[in-house]
Design a protein around this motif. Structure first.
Motif, mmCIF file in Angstrom:
data_model
loop_
_atom_site.group_PDB
_atom_site.id
_atom_site.type_symbol
_atom_site.label_atom_id
_atom_site.label_comp_id
_atom_site.label_asym_id
_atom_site.label_seq_id
_atom_site.Cartn_x
_atom_site.Cartn_y
_atom_site.Cartn_z
ATOM 1 N N LEU A 5 0.825 -1.269 -0.080
ATOM 2 C CA LEU A 5 -0.110 -0.030 -0.018
ATOM 3 C C LEU A 5 0.904 1.115 -0.091
ATOM 4 O O LEU A 5 1.784 1.403 0.666
ATOM 5 N N CYS A 6 0.638 2.103 -0.707
ATOM 6 C CA CYS A 6 1.145 3.540 -0.716
ATOM 7 C C CYS A 6 1.221 4.086 0.643
ATOM 8 O O CYS A 6 0.407 4.328 1.062
ATOM 9 N N CYS A 9 -0.825 7.745 0.534
ATOM 10 C CA CYS A 9 -2.432 7.920 0.339
ATOM 11 C C CYS A 9 -3.101 6.498 0.430
ATOM 12 O O CYS A 9 -4.288 6.570 0.668
ATOM 13 N N MET A 13 -0.433 -0.154 -4.669
ATOM 14 C CA MET A 13 0.612 0.015 -5.648
ATOM 15 C C MET A 13 0.571 -0.903 -6.851
ATOM 16 O O MET A 13 0.252 -2.265 -6.471
ATOM 17 N N ASP A 24 7.575 -0.599 -7.770
ATOM 18 C CA ASP A 24 6.004 -0.438 -7.224
ATOM 19 C C ASP A 24 5.672 1.130 -7.452
ATOM 20 O O ASP A 24 6.439 2.129 -6.890
ATOM 21 N N CYS A 26 2.398 4.030 -7.276
ATOM 22 C CA CYS A 26 1.040 4.335 -6.700
ATOM 23 C C CYS A 26 0.271 5.038 -8.054
ATOM 24 O O CYS A 26 0.689 5.833 -8.319
ATOM 25 N N GLN A 28 -2.451 6.628 -7.838
ATOM 26 C CA GLN A 28 -3.092 7.753 -7.660
ATOM 27 C C GLN A 28 -2.330 9.012 -7.332
ATOM 28 O O GLN A 28 -2.446 10.011 -8.043
ATOM 29 N N CYS A 29 -1.305 8.800 -6.683
ATOM 30 C CA CYS A 29 -0.498 9.903 -6.335
ATOM 31 C C CYS A 29 0.868 9.948 -7.126
ATOM 32 O O CYS A 29 1.650 11.104 -7.096
#
Length: 82
Positions: A5-6, A9, A13, A24, A26, A28-29
């Protein structure tokens, strides 16, 4: 469920391959997570490309009869950490 997980946020990933290295990212960000040794592999590849570019540039200047002065590359920043 994604393995990582990032940390920024919390979104899962995705693994992406770049020049033979799985990193890896993300979705989203845009954050990037590198495992041990991956940065060194990416830097080695970037240094090889930079070296090839400098050799081509030097050959061009020699052919034109112009003086050649090597430019400092952005990768020299990472030499501080060796």
């Amino acid at each position: 469920m994604p393995l990582l997980l990032c940390p920024q946020c919390g979104v899962g990933m995705k693994e992406v391959e770049r020049r033979g290295v799985l990193i890896d990212v993300c979705p989203q960000c845009g954050g990037v997570w590198l495992d041990r040794g991956e940065l060194e592999k990416l830097l080695a590849e970037a240094r090889a490309v930079e070296r090839a570019y400098e050799e081509e540039r030097e050959a061009y200047y020699r052919k034109e009869g112009k003086p050649y002065k090597k430019k400092k590359g952005f990768l020299e920043f990472f030499d501080l950490f060796d």
